[in-house]
Design a protein around this motif. Structure first.
Motif, PDB file in Angstrom:
ATOM      1  N   ASP A  24       0.828  -1.214   0.000  1.00 21.20           N
ATOM      2  CA  ASP A  24       0.000   0.000   0.000  1.00 21.20           C
ATOM      3  C   ASP A  24       0.860   1.261   0.000  1.00 21.20           C
ATOM      4  O   ASP A  24       0.581   2.209  -0.742  1.00 21.20           O
ATOM      5  CB  ASP A  24      -0.929  -0.006   1.219  1.00 21.20           C
ATOM      6  N   GLN A  25       1.894   1.279   0.823  1.00 16.85           N
ATOM      7  CA  GLN A  25       2.751   2.457   0.881  1.00 16.85           C
ATOM      8  C   GLN A  25       3.560   2.627  -0.405  1.00 16.85           C
ATOM      9  O   GLN A  25       3.803   3.766  -0.847  1.00 16.85           O
ATOM     10  CB  GLN A  25       3.689   2.361   2.081  1.00 16.85           C
ATOM     11  N   LEU A  30       4.306   5.669  -5.573  1.00 18.94           N
ATOM     12  CA  LEU A  30       4.246   5.780  -7.024  1.00 18.94           C
ATOM     13  C   LEU A  30       3.160   6.749  -7.468  1.00 18.94           C
ATOM     14  O   LEU A  30       3.347   7.496  -8.442  1.00 18.94           O
ATOM     15  CB  LEU A  30       4.010   4.394  -7.634  1.00 18.94           C
ATOM     16  N   ARG A  31       2.044   6.767  -6.767  1.00 19.92           N
ATOM     17  CA  ARG A  31       0.982   7.711  -7.107  1.00 19.92           C
ATOM     18  C   ARG A  31       1.436   9.148  -6.875  1.00 19.92           C
ATOM     19  O   ARG A  31       1.169  10.043  -7.694  1.00 19.92           O
ATOM     20  CB  ARG A  31      -0.268   7.394  -6.286  1.00 19.92           C
ATOM     21  N   ALA A  32       2.120   9.383  -5.757  1.00 14.19           N
ATOM     22  CA  ALA A  32       2.620  10.727  -5.469  1.00 14.19           C
ATOM     23  C   ALA A  32       3.692  11.143  -6.482  1.00 14.19           C
ATOM     24  O   ALA A  32       3.759  12.311  -6.890  1.00 14.19           O
ATOM     25  CB  ALA A  32       3.191  10.789  -4.051  1.00 14.19           C
ATOM     26  N   LEU A  33       4.517  10.194  -6.909  1.00 12.11           N
ATOM     27  CA  LEU A  33       5.540  10.503  -7.902  1.00 12.11           C
ATOM     28  C   LEU A  33       4.906  10.892  -9.238  1.00 12.11           C
ATOM     29  O   LEU A  33       5.343  11.849  -9.897  1.00 12.11           O
ATOM     30  CB  LEU A  33       6.468   9.301  -8.081  1.00 12.11           C
ATOM     31  N   HIS A  36       3.497  14.353  -8.856  1.00 15.98           N
ATOM     32  CA  HIS A  36       4.563  15.348  -8.837  1.00 15.98           C
ATOM     33  C   HIS A  36       5.029  15.671 -10.253  1.00 15.98           C
ATOM     34  O   HIS A  36       5.303  16.835 -10.582  1.00 15.98           O
ATOM     35  CB  HIS A  36       5.728  14.836  -7.991  1.00 15.98           C
ATOM     36  N   ARG A  37       5.105  14.674 -11.111  1.00 15.89           N
ATOM     37  CA  ARG A  37       5.526  14.902 -12.492  1.00 15.89           C
ATOM     38  C   ARG A  37       4.435  15.614 -13.291  1.00 15.89           C
ATOM     39  O   ARG A  37       4.733  16.425 -14.163  1.00 15.89           O
ATOM     40  CB  ARG A  37       5.886  13.575 -13.146  1.00 15.89           C
ATOM     41  N   GLU A  38       3.174  15.323 -12.997  1.00 18.67           N
ATOM     42  CA  GLU A  38       2.082  15.938 -13.742  1.00 18.67           C
ATOM     43  C   GLU A  38       1.888  17.402 -13.366  1.00 18.67           C
ATOM     44  O   GLU A  38       1.559  18.227 -14.223  1.00 18.67           O
ATOM     45  CB  GLU A  38       0.782  15.165 -13.495  1.00 18.67           C
ATOM     46  N   VAL A  50       3.926  20.617  -4.394  1.00 20.85           N
ATOM     47  CA  VAL A  50       4.302  20.649  -2.978  1.00 20.85           C
ATOM     48  C   VAL A  50       3.578  19.534  -2.215  1.00 20.85           C
ATOM     49  O   VAL A  50       4.180  18.819  -1.397  1.00 20.85           O
ATOM     50  CB  VAL A  50       4.000  22.025  -2.367  1.00 20.85           C
ATOM     51  N   GLU A  51       2.288  19.374  -2.484  1.00 18.30           N
ATOM     52  CA  GLU A  51       1.530  18.311  -1.823  1.00 18.30           C
ATOM     53  C   GLU A  51       2.023  16.937  -2.271  1.00 18.30           C
ATOM     54  O   GLU A  51       2.072  15.993  -1.470  1.00 18.30           O
ATOM     55  CB  GLU A  51       0.041  18.474  -2.143  1.00 18.30           C
ATOM     56  N   ALA A  52       2.394  16.803  -3.531  1.00 19.78           N
ATOM     57  CA  ALA A  52       2.924  15.533  -4.012  1.00 19.78           C
ATOM     58  C   ALA A  52       4.256  15.204  -3.343  1.00 19.78           C
ATOM     59  O   ALA A  52       4.512  14.046  -2.981  1.00 19.78           O
ATOM     60  CB  ALA A  52       3.090  15.579  -5.527  1.00 19.78           C
ATOM     61  N   ALA A  53       5.115  16.216  -3.169  1.00 22.31           N
ATOM     62  CA  ALA A  53       6.383  15.983  -2.477  1.00 22.31           C
ATOM     63  C   ALA A  53       6.148  15.569  -1.032  1.00 22.31           C
ATOM     64  O   ALA A  53       6.853  14.705  -0.493  1.00 22.31           O
ATOM     65  CB  ALA A  53       7.251  17.241  -2.537  1.00 22.31           C
ATOM     66  N   ARG A  54       5.133  16.162  -0.394  1.00 22.14           N
ATOM     67  CA  ARG A  54       4.809  15.773   0.978  1.00 22.14           C
ATOM     68  C   ARG A  54       4.330  14.319   1.035  1.00 22.14           C
ATOM     69  O   ARG A  54       4.680  13.569   1.952  1.00 22.14           O
ATOM     70  CB  ARG A  54       3.747  16.720   1.541  1.00 22.14           C
TER      71      ARG A  54
END
Length: 413
Positions: A24-25, A30-33, A36-38, A50-54
């Protein structure tokens, strides 16, 4: 009082629970990555990036902590190779956020200590509010610039009170409460005495803070320059890290982890509860070494000791508290693996230690700024007051942790 143990009546927790948690983590990472790219992460990062990096940091911390706590049931070579890489990702991405939050905390403290209105939240200030915030600091020339900025945006400039000790005392149209010269005899004596008394009371209620206000303005500008430069460098470092081959190797391993968790042969039939209990014991031992008796006494001034030390190294008495913060995080994440419900006491204790870390680092930033060569005495004084204020925040956070930990330790005997 005894530390609360895991429910002894509950059954064993198999290693499959850890495998599901890690998957799950890894999926969250991968979802946050992808997010972040999008959203883009150029020189001016958006709120989405910023939220994706968090979210990336959050997932990396949980994976790394689980590899540390439950290492006996995982492949040892793989876990030992992954942990430092995940710590590198989390630490690199955290630097920019740390600089931003530290600057916000110090500027808010400067406004509070100066008796000025609080600053608006970062990112929501309009040109007019920023100009008015500059007026409250009393920087030379800021009143004119604030008025010009407000007029340029089609807004009516606010007229503040006269600057202390520079009031026009000729009366009449100046509106300072005194009659114009030559008109005093025409006023009724009672009215004249009432006007003079009211003016004197107003001056006594608002003491002159000119030196501190000017010093706070210059201290804020100095901190803004230093921490903004540090934040820019941290942002560039994060961008370079996310585009490096090292990070791509970590992302590839996390992608594999999302589908397959490398468990050790000992994972078959293993119970995760003793490993989670060992993490709790390490936390309890570290907390027992803290001076909680002193921390439980309000206004003990313990955090101000060595405040005038010329050593630029971090405050030595803060290190055990930082270690407890890390161990508390490991304990919380271990409970997440076991699907245990969140303990409000643990959450409150963690928030107190977060405030402790933030105040300690803010105080260190103020002390570092005060070591800048050739700064004005008023600036150095304001930075000294700011440093003492943040060390008092450290003391308050220790007191809050002590109160929260009492609720955590009251459990089954």
């Amino acid at each position: 009082m005894a530390q609360r143990h895991l429910d002894p009546t509950a059954g064993p927790v198999p290693a499959d629970a850890l495998a599901g948690y890690l998957r799950d983590q890894a999926t969250e990472f991968l979802r946050a990555l992808r997010l972040h790219r999008e959203t883009g992460a150029g020189a001016a990062a958006s709120d989405g990036s910023v939220e994706a990096a968090r979210a990336l940091r959050r997932a990396a911390r949980r994976i790394s902590a689980s590899l540390h706590t439950f290492q006996p049931v995982l492949d040892p070579d793989w876990s030992e190779a992954m942990r430092p890489e995940l710590a590198w990702v989390s630490g690199t991405l955290a630097l920019e956020h740390a600089c931003t939050s530290r600057l916000d905390q110090l500027l808010l403290a400067l406004h509070r200590l100066s008796g000025a209105p609080p600053l608006p939240a970062r990112g929501t200030a309009t040109p007019r509010t920023r100009a008015l915030a500059g007026m409250t600091l009393g920087t030379p020339g800021t009143t004119a610039s604030a008025t010009a900025t407000a007029a340029a945006h089609g807004e009516k400039a606010l007229q503040g009170p006269p600057v202390p000790d520079h009031e026009t005392r000729t009366g009449g149209a100046s509106g300072n409460g005194f009659p114009a010269e030559g008109a005093a005899e025409a006023e009724h004596p009672t009215r004249l005495r009432r006007t003079i008394t009211a003016t004197a009371d107003r001056k006594a209620a608002t003491p002159d803070r000119g030196n501190l206000t000017v010093g706070a303005a210059k201290a804020g500008a100095l901190l803004d320059r230093q921490l903004t430069l540090a934040r820019t460098r941290a942002h560039s470092t994060a961008l370079q890290a996310l585009g490096s081959s090292r990070f791509h190797a970590v992302a590839d391993k996390v992608a594999v982890l999302a589908s397959e968790v490398p468990l050790s042969p000992a994972a078959a039939g293993a119970d995760l509860r003793p490993l989670a209990d060992a993490a709790r014991e390490r936390l309890a031992d570290a907390v027992a070494a803290l001076p909680l008796l002193t921390a439980g006494s309000p206004y003990n001034a313990e955090a101000l000791i060595h405040g005038l030390s010329p050593d630029p190294a971090p405050h030595p008495q803060d290190a055990p508290w930082h270690q407890v913060r890390l161990l508390l995080r490991l304990h919380r994440y271990a409970l997440e693996v076991l699907h245990a419900g969140p303990d409000p006491g643990l959450l409150a204790a963690g928030e107190a230690l977060d405030r402790h870390r933030d105040a300690s680092e803010a105080a260190a930033a103020a002390a570092q700024a005060a070591r800048t060569p050739r700064i004005a005495p008023a600036t150095a004084y304001a930075l000294g007051v700011l440093h003492a204020d943040q060390r008092h925040e450290v003391e308050a956070a220790r007191y809050a942790f002590q109160r929260s930990w009492q609720k955590v330790t009251i459990g089954t005997l």
